[in-house]
Design a protein around this motif. Structure first.
Motif, mmCIF file in Angstrom:
data_model
loop_
_atom_site.group_PDB
_atom_site.id
_atom_site.type_symbol
_atom_site.label_atom_id
_atom_site.label_comp_id
_atom_site.label_asym_id
_atom_site.label_seq_id
_atom_site.Cartn_x
_atom_site.Cartn_y
_atom_site.Cartn_z
ATOM 1 N N PHE A 147 0.849 -1.183 0.000
ATOM 2 C CA PHE A 147 0.000 0.000 0.000
ATOM 3 C C PHE A 147 0.889 1.239 0.000
ATOM 4 O O PHE A 147 1.930 1.262 0.663
ATOM 5 N N GLY A 148 0.494 2.257 -0.726
ATOM 6 C CA GLY A 148 1.311 3.454 -0.867
ATOM 7 C C GLY A 148 1.055 4.499 0.201
ATOM 8 O O GLY A 148 -0.085 4.739 0.591
ATOM 9 N N VAL A 149 2.147 5.088 0.678
ATOM 10 C CA VAL A 149 2.096 6.269 1.542
ATOM 11 C C VAL A 149 2.964 7.332 0.886
ATOM 12 O O VAL A 149 3.784 7.033 0.015
ATOM 13 N N GLU A 150 2.781 8.570 1.292
ATOM 14 C CA GLU A 150 3.456 9.666 0.612
ATOM 15 C C GLU A 150 4.981 9.634 0.773
ATOM 16 O O GLU A 150 5.710 9.653 -0.205
ATOM 17 N N ASP A 151 5.447 9.619 2.019
ATOM 18 C CA ASP A 151 6.877 9.816 2.262
ATOM 19 C C ASP A 151 7.262 9.219 3.614
ATOM 20 O O ASP A 151 6.468 8.524 4.242
ATOM 21 N N ARG A 152 8.493 9.496 4.044
ATOM 22 C CA ARG A 152 8.957 8.956 5.327
ATOM 23 C C ARG A 152 8.080 9.433 6.487
ATOM 24 O O ARG A 152 7.748 8.652 7.383
ATOM 25 N N ALA A 153 7.690 10.700 6.478
ATOM 26 C CA ALA A 153 6.850 11.229 7.559
ATOM 27 C C ALA A 153 5.532 10.464 7.641
ATOM 28 O O ALA A 153 5.046 10.154 8.736
ATOM 29 N N THR A 173 14.645 -0.128 -1.100
ATOM 30 C CA THR A 173 15.371 0.023 -2.354
ATOM 31 C C THR A 173 15.298 1.446 -2.888
ATOM 32 O O THR A 173 16.327 2.032 -3.208
ATOM 33 N N ILE A 174 14.095 2.017 -2.993
ATOM 34 C CA ILE A 174 13.996 3.376 -3.550
ATOM 35 C C ILE A 174 13.324 4.373 -2.615
ATOM 36 O O ILE A 174 13.422 5.568 -2.828
ATOM 37 N N GLY A 175 12.618 3.897 -1.621
ATOM 38 C CA GLY A 175 11.919 4.788 -0.687
ATOM 39 C C GLY A 175 11.893 4.150 0.682
ATOM 40 O O GLY A 175 12.748 3.343 1.025
ATOM 41 N N TRP A 176 10.894 4.494 1.473
ATOM 42 C CA TRP A 176 10.774 3.965 2.828
ATOM 43 C C TRP A 176 9.630 2.968 2.889
ATOM 44 O O TRP A 176 8.637 3.121 2.177
ATOM 45 N N ILE A 177 9.772 1.980 3.755
ATOM 46 C CA ILE A 177 8.690 1.028 3.963
ATOM 47 C C ILE A 177 8.510 0.762 5.456
ATOM 48 O O ILE A 177 9.434 0.942 6.246
ATOM 49 N N LEU A 178 7.302 0.358 5.786
ATOM 50 C CA LEU A 178 6.947 -0.084 7.131
ATOM 51 C C LEU A 178 6.278 -1.439 6.952
ATOM 52 O O LEU A 178 5.407 -1.592 6.093
ATOM 53 N N VAL A 179 6.684 -2.425 7.741
ATOM 54 C CA VAL A 179 6.206 -3.795 7.568
ATOM 55 C C VAL A 179 5.514 -4.269 8.844
ATOM 56 O O VAL A 179 6.034 -4.067 9.949
ATOM 57 N N PHE A 180 4.347 -4.900 8.681
ATOM 58 C CA PHE A 180 3.632 -5.520 9.795
ATOM 59 C C PHE A 180 2.795 -6.657 9.245
ATOM 60 O O PHE A 180 2.835 -6.925 8.039
ATOM 61 N N HIS A 181 2.090 -7.373 10.107
ATOM 62 C CA HIS A 181 1.356 -8.569 9.684
ATOM 63 C C HIS A 181 -0.094 -8.527 10.160
ATOM 64 O O HIS A 181 -0.379 -8.040 11.245
ATOM 65 N N ASP A 182 -0.974 -9.082 9.309
ATOM 66 C CA ASP A 182 -2.375 -9.198 9.708
ATOM 67 C C ASP A 182 -2.525 -10.414 10.632
ATOM 68 O O ASP A 182 -1.531 -11.098 10.924
ATOM 69 N N PRO A 183 -3.723 -10.714 11.118
ATOM 70 C CA PRO A 183 -3.884 -11.815 12.075
ATOM 71 C C PRO A 183 -3.439 -13.183 11.560
ATOM 72 O O PRO A 183 -3.111 -14.060 12.347
ATOM 73 N N ASP A 184 -3.409 -13.377 10.237
ATOM 74 C CA ASP A 184 -2.962 -14.651 9.671
ATOM 75 C C ASP A 184 -1.483 -14.663 9.325
ATOM 76 O O ASP A 184 -0.979 -15.655 8.792
ATOM 77 N N GLY A 185 -0.785 -13.566 9.592
ATOM 78 C CA GLY A 185 0.636 -13.505 9.283
ATOM 79 C C GLY A 185 0.955 -13.034 7.881
ATOM 80 O O GLY A 185 2.115 -13.057 7.469
ATOM 81 N N GLN A 187 2.027 -10.540 5.323
ATOM 82 C CA GLN A 187 2.841 -9.343 5.500
ATOM 83 C C GLN A 187 2.202 -8.162 4.771
ATOM 84 O O GLN A 187 1.843 -8.261 3.605
ATOM 85 N N ILE A 188 2.053 -7.070 5.478
ATOM 86 C CA ILE A 188 1.531 -5.831 4.914
ATOM 87 C C ILE A 188 2.702 -4.856 4.836
ATOM 88 O O ILE A 188 3.397 -4.643 5.825
ATOM 89 N N ARG A 189 2.910 -4.278 3.673
ATOM 90 C CA ARG A 189 3.969 -3.283 3.497
ATOM 91 C C ARG A 189 3.345 -1.957 3.105
ATOM 92 O O ARG A 189 2.523 -1.899 2.207
ATOM 93 N N LEU A 190 3.762 -0.917 3.790
ATOM 94 C CA LEU A 190 3.401 0.444 3.414
ATOM 95 C C LEU A 190 4.649 1.038 2.781
ATOM 96 O O LEU A 190 5.697 1.143 3.430
ATOM 97 N N CYS A 191 4.563 1.393 1.517
ATOM 98 C CA CYS A 191 5.714 1.829 0.729
ATOM 99 C C CYS A 191 5.539 3.282 0.311
ATOM 100 O O CYS A 191 4.469 3.666 -0.176
ATOM 101 N N SER A 192 6.594 4.063 0.447
ATOM 102 C CA SER A 192 6.497 5.481 0.090
ATOM 103 C C SER A 192 6.630 5.682 -1.413
ATOM 104 O O SER A 192 7.402 4.997 -2.085
ATOM 105 N N PHE A 193 5.855 6.642 -1.910
ATOM 106 C CA PHE A 193 6.031 7.071 -3.290
ATOM 107 C C PHE A 193 7.253 7.973 -3.406
ATOM 108 O O PHE A 193 7.916 7.994 -4.423
#
Length: 146
Positions: free
Chosen positions: A78-84, A107-119, A121-127
């Motif tokens: 899923f996309g997020v704007e930036d590091r902030a 690789t090119i921006g920032w990401i935040l990684v977490f997991h849903d109840p089934d494990g 992986q959800i990644r929030l990736c910056s544009f």
């Protein structure tokens, strides 16, 4: 080549629909607008909206075997704007008591990684890109040879 308009929906397999639905509501503001009952009338899937996905739908489908197969896999970023914005999400997850990675220089921006109840992986990736050259860094992407 015909043109794609965008992503219509993202569907996650889940082992327990009620548990996952509550989690996605809490984390992403998911609001179910459709239910999918099986032949016995038992609701086995839901689809609806989540804040920030625009016209795209989010779906949850009860399928324990598929959910187990997705454990540890990241089917979508899923996309997020930036590091902030990634830091803001980290704070949101902290308030909810959900474990997550630190904000990572990917690789090119920032990401935040977490997991849903089934494990899954959800990644929030910056544009926004950080400009750090990760070439040669193990586990990071590089420019593809054409």
């Amino acid at each position: 080549m015909p043109r794609l308009r965008g992503i219509h929906h993202v569907k996650f397999p889940v082992s327990d629909l009620a548990v996952s639905r509550a989690w996605y509501e809490k984390v992403f503001g998911f609001e179910a607008t459709l239910e999918f009952p099986d032949e016995d009338g038992v609701v086995r899937g839901v689809a609806g909206t989540a804040k920030g996905l625009g016209e795209s739908f989010l779906g949850l489908r009860e399928n324990p075997d598929a959910a187990a197969g997705f454990r540890g896999f990241d089917p979508v970023g899923f996309g997020v704007e930036d590091r902030a914005a990634a830091e803001e999400w980290a704070s949101h997850l902290d308030r909810l008591g959900i474990e997550h990675s630190p904000v990572i220089d990917a690789t090119i921006g920032w990401i935040l990684v977490f997991h849903d109840p089934d494990g899954t992986q959800i990644r929030l990736c910056s544009f926004a890109e950080h400009g750090i050259d990760q070439t040669g860094r193990k586990g990071y992407g590089r420019t593809a040879d054409a």
